[in-house]
Motif scaffolding. Structure first.
Motif, mmCIF file in Angstrom:
data_model
loop_
_atom_site.group_PDB
_atom_site.id
_atom_site.type_symbol
_atom_site.label_atom_id
_atom_site.label_comp_id
_atom_site.label_asym_id
_atom_site.label_seq_id
_atom_site.Cartn_x
_atom_site.Cartn_y
_atom_site.Cartn_z
ATOM 1 N N ALA A 111 0.852 -0.813 0.401
ATOM 2 C CA ALA A 111 -0.086 -0.318 0.004
ATOM 3 C C ALA A 111 0.423 1.583 -0.017
ATOM 4 O O ALA A 111 1.794 1.344 1.158
ATOM 5 C CB ALA A 111 -1.256 -0.473 1.365
ATOM 6 N N ASN A 112 0.024 2.177 -1.408
ATOM 7 C CA ASN A 112 1.520 3.668 -1.620
ATOM 8 C C ASN A 112 3.186 3.359 -1.159
ATOM 9 O O ASN A 112 3.963 3.942 -0.211
ATOM 10 C CB ASN A 112 1.011 3.995 0.104
ATOM 11 N N GLY A 113 3.438 1.690 -1.688
ATOM 12 C CA GLY A 113 4.962 1.625 -2.267
ATOM 13 C C GLY A 113 5.495 0.808 -1.031
ATOM 14 O O GLY A 113 6.391 0.330 -0.850
ATOM 15 N N GLU A 114 4.241 0.930 0.696
ATOM 16 C CA GLU A 114 5.051 0.369 1.737
ATOM 17 C C GLU A 114 4.503 -1.655 1.616
ATOM 18 O O GLU A 114 3.387 -1.903 0.896
ATOM 19 C CB GLU A 114 4.306 1.127 2.702
ATOM 20 N N ILE A 115 5.462 -2.754 1.821
ATOM 21 C CA ILE A 115 5.069 -3.563 2.234
ATOM 22 C C ILE A 115 4.551 -4.341 3.967
ATOM 23 O O ILE A 115 4.900 -3.741 4.139
ATOM 24 C CB ILE A 115 6.096 -4.457 1.844
ATOM 25 N N PHE A 116 3.495 -4.630 3.405
ATOM 26 C CA PHE A 116 2.812 -4.770 4.740
ATOM 27 C C PHE A 116 2.527 -6.730 5.137
ATOM 28 O O PHE A 116 1.884 -7.197 4.362
ATOM 29 C CB PHE A 116 1.250 -3.935 5.401
ATOM 30 N N PRO A 117 3.507 -7.140 6.172
ATOM 31 C CA PRO A 117 2.608 -8.998 5.905
ATOM 32 C C PRO A 117 1.688 -8.833 6.732
ATOM 33 O O PRO A 117 0.666 -8.083 7.314
ATOM 34 C CB PRO A 117 3.728 -9.345 6.898
ATOM 35 N N VAL A 118 1.026 -9.797 6.027
ATOM 36 C CA VAL A 118 -0.719 -10.098 6.266
ATOM 37 C C VAL A 118 -0.189 -11.683 7.251
ATOM 38 O O VAL A 118 -0.218 -12.743 6.320
ATOM 39 C CB VAL A 118 -1.993 -10.286 4.652
ATOM 40 N N THR A 119 -1.199 -11.659 8.054
ATOM 41 C CA THR A 119 -1.380 -13.033 9.040
ATOM 42 C C THR A 119 -3.080 -13.702 8.995
ATOM 43 O O THR A 119 -3.747 -12.781 8.345
ATOM 44 C CB THR A 119 -1.241 -12.550 10.526
ATOM 45 N N VAL A 120 -2.453 -14.893 7.555
ATOM 46 C CA VAL A 120 -3.425 -15.110 7.153
ATOM 47 C C VAL A 120 -4.130 -16.460 8.930
ATOM 48 O O VAL A 120 -3.773 -16.927 8.824
ATOM 49 C CB VAL A 120 -2.522 -16.590 5.992
ATOM 50 N N SER A 151 -12.808 -10.197 4.107
ATOM 51 C CA SER A 151 -11.674 -11.019 4.255
ATOM 52 C C SER A 151 -11.063 -9.965 4.811
ATOM 53 O O SER A 151 -9.627 -10.261 6.010
ATOM 54 C CB SER A 151 -11.203 -11.796 2.910
ATOM 55 N N LEU A 152 -10.390 -9.237 4.678
ATOM 56 C CA LEU A 152 -9.567 -7.966 4.660
ATOM 57 C C LEU A 152 -9.283 -7.706 6.314
ATOM 58 O O LEU A 152 -10.690 -6.354 6.699
ATOM 59 C CB LEU A 152 -8.776 -7.175 4.201
ATOM 60 N N ILE A 153 -8.390 -7.311 7.499
ATOM 61 C CA ILE A 153 -9.152 -6.840 8.509
ATOM 62 C C ILE A 153 -8.132 -5.957 8.690
ATOM 63 O O ILE A 153 -6.778 -6.736 8.997
ATOM 64 C CB ILE A 153 -9.370 -7.848 9.692
ATOM 65 N N ILE A 154 -8.279 -4.949 9.086
ATOM 66 C CA ILE A 154 -6.706 -3.975 9.521
ATOM 67 C C ILE A 154 -6.636 -3.019 11.731
ATOM 68 O O ILE A 154 -7.718 -3.297 11.783
ATOM 69 C CB ILE A 154 -6.609 -2.310 9.338
ATOM 70 N N VAL A 177 -1.708 -6.198 9.812
ATOM 71 C CA VAL A 177 -2.740 -6.632 8.571
ATOM 72 C C VAL A 177 -3.487 -8.207 8.980
ATOM 73 O O VAL A 177 -2.276 -8.737 9.162
ATOM 74 C CB VAL A 177 -2.070 -6.240 7.163
ATOM 75 N N HIS A 178 -4.381 -8.544 8.909
ATOM 76 C CA HIS A 178 -5.439 -9.800 8.918
ATOM 77 C C HIS A 178 -5.799 -9.782 7.818
ATOM 78 O O HIS A 178 -6.840 -9.093 7.451
ATOM 79 C CB HIS A 178 -5.505 -10.062 10.462
ATOM 80 N N MET A 179 -6.228 -11.720 7.386
ATOM 81 C CA MET A 179 -6.699 -11.717 6.866
ATOM 82 C C MET A 179 -7.837 -13.233 6.608
ATOM 83 O O MET A 179 -6.979 -14.275 7.142
ATOM 84 C CB MET A 179 -6.104 -12.516 5.187
ATOM 85 N N THR A 180 -8.728 -12.660 6.727
ATOM 86 C CA THR A 180 -9.631 -14.398 7.389
ATOM 87 C C THR A 180 -10.607 -15.051 5.812
ATOM 88 O O THR A 180 -12.194 -14.352 5.632
ATOM 89 C CB THR A 180 -10.628 -14.199 8.485
#
Length: 287
Positions: A111-120, A151-154, A177-180
Protein backbone atom coordinates in the motif's frame (compact mmCIF):
# COMPACT_ATOMS: atom_id res chain seq x y z
CA UNK A 1 -13.76 -2.61 -22.77
CA UNK A 2 -11.32 -1.06 -25.22
CA UNK A 3 -9.87 -3.17 -28.01
CA UNK A 4 -6.50 -3.45 -26.27
CA UNK A 5 -8.13 -5.23 -23.36
CA UNK A 6 -9.32 -8.03 -25.63
CA UNK A 7 -5.74 -8.69 -26.71
CA UNK A 8 -4.57 -8.69 -23.12
CA UNK A 9 -7.24 -11.18 -22.09
CA UNK A 10 -6.46 -13.46 -25.02
CA UNK A 11 -2.72 -13.25 -24.39
CA UNK A 12 -3.17 -14.13 -20.74
CA UNK A 13 -5.47 -17.03 -21.56
CA UNK A 14 -3.14 -18.37 -24.21
CA UNK A 15 -0.14 -17.91 -21.93
CA UNK A 16 -1.58 -20.09 -19.18
CA UNK A 17 -2.90 -22.66 -21.61
CA UNK A 18 0.47 -22.86 -23.36
CA UNK A 19 2.45 -23.29 -20.15
CA UNK A 20 0.47 -26.27 -18.85
CA UNK A 21 -0.02 -29.45 -20.81
CA UNK A 22 -2.82 -31.90 -20.00
CA UNK A 23 -3.98 -35.16 -21.59
CA UNK A 24 -6.84 -34.93 -24.06
CA UNK A 25 -10.38 -35.16 -22.73
CA UNK A 26 -11.86 -38.65 -22.43
CA UNK A 27 -15.17 -39.12 -24.26
CA UNK A 28 -17.19 -40.08 -21.14
CA UNK A 29 -15.92 -37.37 -18.79
CA UNK A 30 -16.59 -33.66 -18.37
CA UNK A 31 -14.31 -30.68 -17.96
CA UNK A 32 -14.17 -28.32 -14.98
CA UNK A 33 -13.19 -24.67 -15.48
CA UNK A 34 -12.32 -22.67 -12.35
CA UNK A 35 -12.04 -18.86 -12.22
CA UNK A 36 -10.95 -16.55 -9.44
CA UNK A 37 -12.53 -13.13 -9.14
CA UNK A 38 -13.02 -10.49 -6.46
CA UNK A 39 -15.64 -8.44 -4.67
CA UNK A 40 -15.21 -4.97 -3.17
CA UNK A 41 -11.84 -3.75 -1.81
CA UNK A 42 -12.42 -1.28 1.04
CA UNK A 43 -8.83 0.01 1.40
CA UNK A 44 -8.29 2.53 -1.41
CA UNK A 45 -4.56 2.78 -0.81
CA UNK A 46 -3.83 -0.83 -1.79
CA UNK A 47 -1.35 -1.28 -4.65
CA UNK A 48 -1.43 -5.08 -4.58
CA UNK A 49 -2.53 -7.98 -2.42
CA UNK A 50 -0.56 -11.09 -3.32
CA UNK A 51 -2.21 -14.27 -2.07
CA UNK A 52 -0.62 -17.72 -2.29
CA UNK A 53 -3.11 -20.52 -2.88
CA UNK A 54 -1.65 -23.92 -2.04
CA UNK A 55 -4.43 -26.20 -3.28
CA UNK A 56 -8.04 -26.41 -4.49
CA UNK A 57 -10.07 -29.64 -4.49
CA UNK A 58 -13.65 -30.89 -4.94
CA UNK A 59 -15.19 -33.63 -2.79
CA UNK A 60 -18.21 -35.87 -3.40
CA UNK A 61 -19.79 -38.62 -1.33
CA UNK A 62 -19.24 -41.36 -3.91
CA UNK A 63 -16.19 -40.08 -5.76
CA UNK A 64 -12.49 -39.62 -5.24
CA UNK A 65 -11.50 -35.99 -4.58
CA UNK A 66 -10.93 -33.96 -7.72
CA UNK A 67 -7.72 -31.95 -7.48
CA UNK A 68 -8.20 -28.64 -9.28
CA UNK A 69 -4.72 -27.46 -8.30
CA UNK A 70 -2.10 -28.86 -5.93
CA UNK A 71 0.78 -26.67 -7.13
CA UNK A 72 1.00 -23.45 -5.09
CA UNK A 73 0.49 -20.28 -7.13
CA UNK A 74 0.21 -16.57 -6.38
CA UNK A 75 -2.42 -14.15 -7.63
CA UNK A 76 -2.79 -10.41 -7.10
CA UNK A 77 -6.36 -10.07 -5.83
CA UNK A 78 -6.40 -6.34 -6.67
CA UNK A 79 -6.18 -7.15 -10.39
CA UNK A 80 -9.42 -9.16 -10.11
CA UNK A 81 -11.72 -6.14 -9.73
CA UNK A 82 -14.06 -6.76 -12.66
CA UNK A 83 -11.75 -9.43 -14.05
CA UNK A 84 -10.98 -13.12 -13.64
CA UNK A 85 -7.97 -15.41 -13.36
CA UNK A 86 -8.61 -18.76 -15.00
CA UNK A 87 -7.01 -21.85 -13.58
CA UNK A 88 -6.00 -24.70 -15.89
CA UNK A 89 -8.96 -26.85 -16.90
CA UNK A 90 -9.49 -30.10 -15.01
CA UNK A 91 -10.53 -32.90 -17.36
CA UNK A 92 -11.81 -36.49 -17.07
CA UNK A 93 -14.32 -35.60 -14.32
CA UNK A 94 -18.00 -36.42 -13.80
CA UNK A 95 -20.38 -36.85 -10.88
CA UNK A 96 -21.94 -34.83 -8.05
CA UNK A 97 -19.72 -32.83 -5.69
CA UNK A 98 -20.90 -31.08 -2.54
CA UNK A 99 -17.76 -29.58 -1.06
CA UNK A 100 -14.91 -27.37 -2.27
CA UNK A 101 -11.73 -27.03 -0.23
CA UNK A 102 -9.09 -24.34 -0.63
CA UNK A 103 -5.83 -23.88 1.24
CA UNK A 104 -4.57 -20.28 1.43
CA UNK A 105 -0.92 -20.28 2.47
CA UNK A 106 0.29 -16.69 2.72
CA UNK A 107 -0.43 -13.11 1.68
CA UNK A 108 1.41 -9.79 1.35
CA UNK A 109 -0.15 -6.35 1.11
CA UNK A 110 1.52 -3.42 -0.67
CA UNK A 111 0.00 0.00 0.00
CA UNK A 112 1.41 3.36 -1.07
CA UNK A 113 4.64 1.59 -2.01
CA UNK A 114 5.07 0.07 1.47
CA UNK A 115 4.95 -3.68 2.18
CA UNK A 116 2.71 -4.98 4.98
CA UNK A 117 2.94 -8.64 6.04
CA UNK A 118 -0.50 -10.25 6.23
CA UNK A 119 -1.38 -12.78 8.92
CA UNK A 120 -3.65 -15.42 7.36
CA UNK A 121 -6.19 -16.74 9.86
CA UNK A 122 -8.10 -19.92 9.09
CA UNK A 123 -6.52 -20.45 5.70
CA UNK A 124 -8.28 -23.81 5.28
CA UNK A 125 -11.61 -23.06 3.58
CA UNK A 126 -14.45 -25.56 3.17
CA UNK A 127 -17.49 -24.57 1.09
CA UNK A 128 -20.30 -27.06 1.67
CA UNK A 129 -23.65 -27.78 -0.03
CA UNK A 130 -22.42 -27.02 -3.53
CA UNK A 131 -24.77 -29.47 -5.26
CA UNK A 132 -22.40 -29.31 -8.20
CA UNK A 133 -23.21 -31.74 -11.02
CA UNK A 134 -20.45 -32.27 -13.58
CA UNK A 135 -22.00 -33.80 -16.67
CA UNK A 136 -20.32 -36.06 -19.16
CA UNK A 137 -19.11 -34.42 -22.37
CA UNK A 138 -19.78 -30.95 -20.94
CA UNK A 139 -17.79 -28.03 -19.52
CA UNK A 140 -18.71 -26.90 -16.00
CA UNK A 141 -17.64 -23.43 -14.86
CA UNK A 142 -16.97 -22.62 -11.20
CA UNK A 143 -16.30 -19.09 -9.95
CA UNK A 144 -14.47 -18.53 -6.66
CA UNK A 145 -15.23 -14.97 -5.60
CA UNK A 146 -12.97 -13.42 -2.94
CA UNK A 147 -14.87 -10.94 -0.76
CA UNK A 148 -12.14 -8.62 0.49
CA UNK A 149 -14.62 -6.34 2.24
CA UNK A 150 -15.05 -9.21 4.72
CA UNK A 151 -11.68 -10.94 4.36
CA UNK A 152 -9.20 -8.15 5.10
CA UNK A 153 -9.02 -6.66 8.61
CA UNK A 154 -6.77 -3.83 9.80
CA UNK A 155 -5.82 -3.75 13.49
CA UNK A 156 -6.05 -0.10 14.53
CA UNK A 157 -6.56 2.99 12.40
CA UNK A 158 -5.34 2.68 8.81
CA UNK A 159 -4.08 6.28 8.83
CA UNK A 160 -1.88 5.51 11.85
CA UNK A 161 -0.63 2.29 10.30
CA UNK A 162 0.45 4.03 7.10
CA UNK A 163 2.95 6.30 8.90
CA UNK A 164 4.51 3.67 11.15
CA UNK A 165 7.42 3.20 8.73
CA UNK A 166 8.92 6.25 10.44
CA UNK A 167 8.89 4.33 13.75
CA UNK A 168 10.25 0.85 13.17
CA UNK A 169 9.35 0.32 9.52
CA UNK A 170 8.43 -3.16 8.29
CA UNK A 171 8.79 -4.90 11.68
CA UNK A 172 6.43 -2.45 13.39
CA UNK A 173 3.71 -3.34 10.85
CA UNK A 174 3.77 -7.06 11.61
CA UNK A 175 0.50 -8.50 12.89
CA UNK A 176 -1.36 -5.33 11.87
CA UNK A 177 -3.09 -6.72 8.79
CA UNK A 178 -5.11 -9.95 9.04
CA UNK A 179 -6.94 -12.00 6.47
CA UNK A 180 -9.66 -14.53 7.18
CA UNK A 181 -10.56 -15.47 3.61
CA UNK A 182 -14.26 -15.25 2.72
CA UNK A 183 -15.14 -17.01 -0.50
CA UNK A 184 -18.36 -17.12 -2.53
CA UNK A 185 -18.80 -19.95 -5.04
CA UNK A 186 -20.96 -19.81 -8.18
CA UNK A 187 -21.40 -22.48 -10.83
CA UNK A 188 -23.65 -23.44 -13.70
CA UNK A 189 -24.60 -21.13 -16.57
CA UNK A 190 -22.85 -17.85 -15.75
CA UNK A 191 -22.85 -14.51 -17.55
CA UNK A 192 -21.13 -11.11 -17.32
CA UNK A 193 -22.94 -7.84 -16.60
CA UNK A 194 -21.08 -4.74 -17.80
CA UNK A 195 -21.80 -1.04 -18.08
CA UNK A 196 -20.36 2.46 -17.95
CA UNK A 197 -21.61 4.80 -15.21
CA UNK A 198 -21.66 8.46 -16.23
CA UNK A 199 -20.71 10.41 -13.12
CA UNK A 200 -18.38 13.18 -11.95
CA UNK A 201 -17.37 11.02 -8.98
CA UNK A 202 -14.97 8.08 -9.38
CA UNK A 203 -14.65 5.40 -8.32
CA UNK A 204 -18.21 4.43 -7.48
CA UNK A 205 -19.10 1.31 -5.58
CA UNK A 206 -21.57 -0.74 -7.64
CA UNK A 207 -23.74 -3.42 -6.03
CA UNK A 208 -25.77 -6.13 -7.77
CA UNK A 209 -28.70 -7.26 -5.58
CA UNK A 210 -30.64 -10.44 -6.50
CA UNK A 211 -34.34 -9.58 -6.54
CA UNK A 212 -35.26 -12.95 -5.03
CA UNK A 213 -32.97 -12.39 -2.04
CA UNK A 214 -29.42 -13.45 -1.38
CA UNK A 215 -26.09 -11.73 -0.95
CA UNK A 216 -25.18 -8.76 -3.13
CA UNK A 217 -22.18 -8.80 -5.45
CA UNK A 218 -20.00 -5.69 -5.44
CA UNK A 219 -17.38 -4.06 -7.64
CA UNK A 220 -15.97 -0.61 -8.45
CA UNK A 221 -16.13 1.63 -11.50
CA UNK A 222 -12.75 2.19 -13.14
CA UNK A 223 -10.93 5.34 -14.09
CA UNK A 224 -9.81 5.72 -17.69
CA UNK A 225 -6.76 3.61 -18.53
CA UNK A 226 -5.51 1.48 -21.45
CA UNK A 227 -7.81 -1.39 -20.40
CA UNK A 228 -10.95 0.23 -18.98
CA UNK A 229 -13.09 3.20 -20.01
CA UNK A 230 -13.93 5.91 -17.49
CA UNK A 231 -16.76 4.66 -15.28
CA UNK A 232 -16.71 1.12 -16.68
CA UNK A 233 -17.60 -1.80 -14.40
CA UNK A 234 -18.13 -5.52 -14.73
CA UNK A 235 -19.75 -8.23 -12.65
CA UNK A 236 -18.03 -11.44 -13.68
CA UNK A 237 -20.00 -14.61 -14.22
CA UNK A 238 -23.32 -14.24 -12.41
CA UNK A 239 -26.26 -16.64 -12.52
CA UNK A 240 -29.41 -15.93 -14.50
CA UNK A 241 -32.08 -13.94 -12.68
CA UNK A 242 -33.53 -10.52 -11.92
CA UNK A 243 -31.25 -7.97 -10.27
CA UNK A 244 -31.23 -4.43 -8.90
CA UNK A 245 -28.09 -2.36 -9.42
CA UNK A 246 -27.23 0.37 -6.91
CA UNK A 247 -24.46 2.96 -7.19
CA UNK A 248 -22.77 4.35 -4.04
CA UNK A 249 -20.45 7.33 -3.67
CA UNK A 250 -20.66 7.24 0.17
CA UNK A 251 -18.91 3.92 0.78
CA UNK A 252 -16.07 5.59 2.73
CA UNK A 253 -18.51 7.05 5.27
CA UNK A 254 -18.22 5.71 8.80
CA UNK A 255 -20.73 2.93 9.41
CA UNK A 256 -21.41 2.33 5.72
CA UNK A 257 -23.19 -0.96 5.04
CA UNK A 258 -23.92 -2.31 1.59
CA UNK A 259 -27.22 -3.75 2.83
CA UNK A 260 -28.40 -0.83 4.99
CA UNK A 261 -26.92 2.39 3.58
CA UNK A 262 -28.90 4.45 1.09
CA UNK A 263 -27.69 5.36 -2.38
CA UNK A 264 -28.53 8.85 -3.59
CA UNK A 265 -29.05 7.56 -7.12
CA UNK A 266 -32.02 5.85 -8.73
CA UNK A 267 -31.49 2.06 -8.98
CA UNK A 268 -31.27 0.19 -12.27
CA UNK A 269 -33.06 -3.10 -12.88
CA UNK A 270 -31.68 -5.83 -15.14
CA UNK A 271 -32.62 -9.37 -16.12
CA UNK A 272 -29.87 -11.85 -16.98
CA UNK A 273 -31.01 -14.72 -19.22
CA UNK A 274 -28.81 -16.99 -21.33
CA UNK A 275 -26.28 -14.33 -22.38
CA UNK A 276 -23.93 -11.58 -21.23
CA UNK A 277 -25.58 -8.21 -20.59
CA UNK A 278 -24.03 -4.91 -21.76
CA UNK A 279 -25.90 -1.99 -20.21
CA UNK A 280 -24.02 0.62 -22.23
CA UNK A 281 -23.67 4.13 -20.78
CA UNK A 282 -25.78 4.69 -17.66
CA UNK A 283 -26.69 8.27 -16.78
CA UNK A 284 -27.11 8.37 -12.99
CA UNK A 285 -30.21 10.23 -11.76
CA UNK A 286 -30.43 11.43 -8.19
CA UNK A 287 -33.46 10.40 -6.14
Amino acid sequence: MKKLSLSIILLITLFFAGCMEFPSQEPDRGTVRVFLTDAVIPVEDIDSLMVRIDSISLYGDEHQPVVISDTPFEVDIVTLVGATYELPNTISVSGIYNQLRMEVGAATLTANGEIFPVTVNSGSLKINDLYLTIDENATTTIVLDFDLSKSLIINGRWEDLKIEEDNGGFNSRKDKVHMTPVLHVRHGSLFDVTGVASSSIYPLLVALFPENGGEALTTFTHEDNPIWDQGEFRFCKVVSGDYRIEFFDNYTDEGFSIDESESRYQPLFVTVVDRDVDLGTIVLVEK
